[in-house]
Design a protein around this motif. Structure first.
Motif, PDB file in Angstrom:
ATOM      1  N   ALA A 290      -0.809  18.919   1.958  1.00 20.75           N
ATOM      2  CA  ALA A 290      -1.659  18.507   1.764  1.00 20.75           C
ATOM      3  C   ALA A 290      -0.923  17.692   3.976  1.00 20.75           C
ATOM      4  O   ALA A 290      -2.340  16.805   4.065  1.00 20.75           O
ATOM      5  CB  ALA A 290      -0.856  16.698   0.807  1.00 20.75           C
ATOM      6  N   ARG A 291      -0.343  17.604   3.967  1.00 15.99           N
ATOM      7  CA  ARG A 291      -0.159  17.426   5.557  1.00 15.99           C
ATOM      8  C   ARG A 291      -1.148  18.207   6.505  1.00 15.99           C
ATOM      9  O   ARG A 291      -1.914  17.795   7.336  1.00 15.99           O
ATOM     10  CB  ARG A 291       1.169  17.145   5.831  1.00 15.99           C
ATOM     11  CG  ARG A 291       1.122  17.344   7.596  1.00 15.99           C
ATOM     12  CD  ARG A 291       3.041  16.824   7.982  1.00 15.99           C
ATOM     13  NE  ARG A 291       3.764  16.452   7.186  1.00 15.99           N
ATOM     14  CZ  ARG A 291       4.915  16.183   7.791  1.00 15.99           C
ATOM     15  NH1 ARG A 291       5.370  16.922   8.485  1.00 15.99           N
ATOM     16  NH2 ARG A 291       5.382  15.580   7.410  1.00 15.99           N
ATOM     17  N   THR A 292      -1.695  19.378   5.817  1.00 14.80           N
ATOM     18  CA  THR A 292      -2.853  19.819   6.000  1.00 14.80           C
ATOM     19  C   THR A 292      -3.982  19.748   6.553  1.00 14.80           C
ATOM     20  O   THR A 292      -4.446  19.848   6.998  1.00 14.80           O
ATOM     21  CB  THR A 292      -2.129  21.825   6.004  1.00 14.80           C
ATOM     22  OG1 THR A 292      -1.033  22.356   6.567  1.00 14.80           O
ATOM     23  CG2 THR A 292      -3.188  22.830   6.448  1.00 14.80           C
ATOM     24  N   VAL A 293      -3.980  19.280   5.171  1.00 19.38           N
ATOM     25  CA  VAL A 293      -5.171  18.809   4.811  1.00 19.38           C
ATOM     26  C   VAL A 293      -6.037  17.442   5.818  1.00 19.38           C
ATOM     27  O   VAL A 293      -6.563  17.743   6.281  1.00 19.38           O
ATOM     28  CB  VAL A 293      -5.279  18.315   3.340  1.00 19.38           C
ATOM     29  CG1 VAL A 293      -6.450  17.698   3.351  1.00 19.38           C
ATOM     30  CG2 VAL A 293      -5.720  19.446   2.450  1.00 19.38           C
ATOM     31  N   SER A 294      -4.868  16.724   5.846  1.00 13.88           N
ATOM     32  CA  SER A 294      -4.551  15.238   6.927  1.00 13.88           C
ATOM     33  C   SER A 294      -4.825  16.138   8.395  1.00 13.88           C
ATOM     34  O   SER A 294      -5.316  15.520   9.330  1.00 13.88           O
ATOM     35  CB  SER A 294      -3.535  14.539   6.610  1.00 13.88           C
ATOM     36  OG  SER A 294      -3.279  13.919   5.553  1.00 13.88           O
ATOM     37  N   SER A 295      -4.016  16.793   8.550  1.00 14.70           N
ATOM     38  CA  SER A 295      -4.385  17.514  10.307  1.00 14.70           C
ATOM     39  C   SER A 295      -5.254  18.382  10.239  1.00 14.70           C
ATOM     40  O   SER A 295      -6.123  17.210  11.360  1.00 14.70           O
ATOM     41  CB  SER A 295      -2.930  17.721  10.237  1.00 14.70           C
ATOM     42  OG  SER A 295      -3.197  19.372  10.251  1.00 14.70           O
ATOM     43  N   THR A 296      -5.978  18.691   9.423  1.00  8.49           N
ATOM     44  CA  THR A 296      -7.226  20.005   9.480  1.00  8.49           C
ATOM     45  C   THR A 296      -8.573  18.654   9.577  1.00  8.49           C
ATOM     46  O   THR A 296      -9.619  17.506  10.910  1.00  8.49           O
ATOM     47  CB  THR A 296      -7.913  20.468   8.599  1.00  8.49           C
ATOM     48  OG1 THR A 296      -6.513  21.121   8.574  1.00  8.49           O
ATOM     49  CG2 THR A 296      -8.825  20.777   8.580  1.00  8.49           C
TER      50      THR A 296
END
Length: 333
Positions: A290-296
């Motif tokens: 989910a952190r990757t989604v937010s950073s993307t």
């Protein structure tokens, strides 16, 4: 508030015709969701009320939004009408001026320089073809018409192609298009062809290999006959005029709208969020955190210069990258 329903077809980027990015975003919002108050627009877009008010003032001055007296809603005009109004406003601001003083010494030199009068447009075109066929190094041109006729393009394009094929460098100065479409996405010019935009080109001019210059015999009727100049001092003066204006002109390729280039994962993520999936659900579907989604999403917002996901959706939709990710929650007031 209802779902996003563009009315009157896709909304082109209003920044092409000189409006601000804020004005473009607010107009796109009103067009998609219908008449809204400034308060609702600010809340949904996540923009400060002052910026929204300034954008609405700009849009009202352009004639593309109108305030409803009873409800305080801002009502956009249709997309086609908006584009025509903004284009006409842009055309009205393009005013021709007299040639600047720096051109006068070159014109004065014609009195004593070697000249030849080409009396008709047909004679002029034939001579241009002869001179272009003999060129081997550099072709300089100044144009004053924002738009070219089909006849002009039919003559110019084959000549340019032949020059480039021989390795002749072409530099051209021309005014910005009257409707601002220079900002539309486009391919880079062919290798060897450079052009810059100048709001007030001083005169129509061609210089062939820095040996021969052609300019209109009557500047009021540039499509008619021409004067051919071969005196080295005078031709040199025209080259100096060209170089001076070239240095002042702007490179339109630096203002082009950059094509949207989303990485496969970015495009897949945006598509999933547009379907209504949460960050966690989209992350699970893509096999990332989910952190990757937010950073993307943060990277995408930074890339497009927007401040929240709703603005990002409008920007991506404007550039035909994707549909709007999500639906705003505020209600019509």
């Amino acid at each position: 508030m209802s779902d996003f329903r563009p009315s009157g077809g896709p909304v082109p980027l209003l920044t092409r015709w000189g409006l601000s990015a804020d004005a473009d975003l607010v107009f796109r919002f009103l067009t998609g969701f219908g008449a809204q108050t400034a308060t609702v627009a600010a809340a949904e877009l996540g923009m400060p009320a002052g910026r929204v008010a300034a954008a609405l003032d700009e849009l009202e001055a352009a004639g593309v939004v109108r305030r409803e007296p009873r409800s305080a809603d801002w009502q956009p005009v249709g997309v086609t009408e908006a584009v025509e109004l903004i284009r006409e406003r842009r055309r009205a601001t393009v005013v021709r001026r007299r040639p600047p003083p720096m051109l006068l010494p070159a014109l004065a030199g014609l009195v004593d320089g070697a000249t030849r009068l080409l009396r008709t447009a047909v004679e002029t075109r034939a001579r241009i073809a002869q001179l272009a066929a003999a060129e081997r190094h550099e072709h300089l041109a100044i144009h004053r018409d924002p738009l070219f006729s089909a006849e002009q393009l039919a003559v110019a394009e084959p000549l340019d192609a032949a020059l480039l094929a021989r390795g002749v460098r072409i530099r051209a100065l021309l005014p910005p298009p009257a409707d601002g479409d220079a900002l539309a996405p486009s391919r880079p010019p062919p290798v060897g062809l450079q052009y810059r935009e100048l709001t007030y080109p001083p005169i129509k001019l061609m210089v062939f290999d820095r040996r021969v210059a052609l300019l209109p015999a009557d500047p009021r009727h540039p499509a008619g006959g021409a004067v051919e100049v071969t005196d080295p001092a005078v031709v040199g003066a025209f080259v100096s005029v060209f170089d001076a204006h070239w240095a002042q002109a702007s490179d339109p390729t630096r203002k082009k709208v950059v094509p949207v280039m989303l990485q496969p994962r970015e495009r897949a993520l945006v598509a999933l969020l547009a379907e209504g999936l949460t960050d966690n659900a989209a992350a699970e579907r893509l096999g990332v955190s989910a952190r990757t989604v937010s950073s993307t999403m943060r990277v995408l917002m930074d890339r497009f210069g927007v401040e929240n996901r709703f603005q990002l959706g409008l920007a991506l939709g404007a550039l035909h990258a994707t549909t709007i990710p999500g639906t705003p929650t505020a209600r019509h007031s």
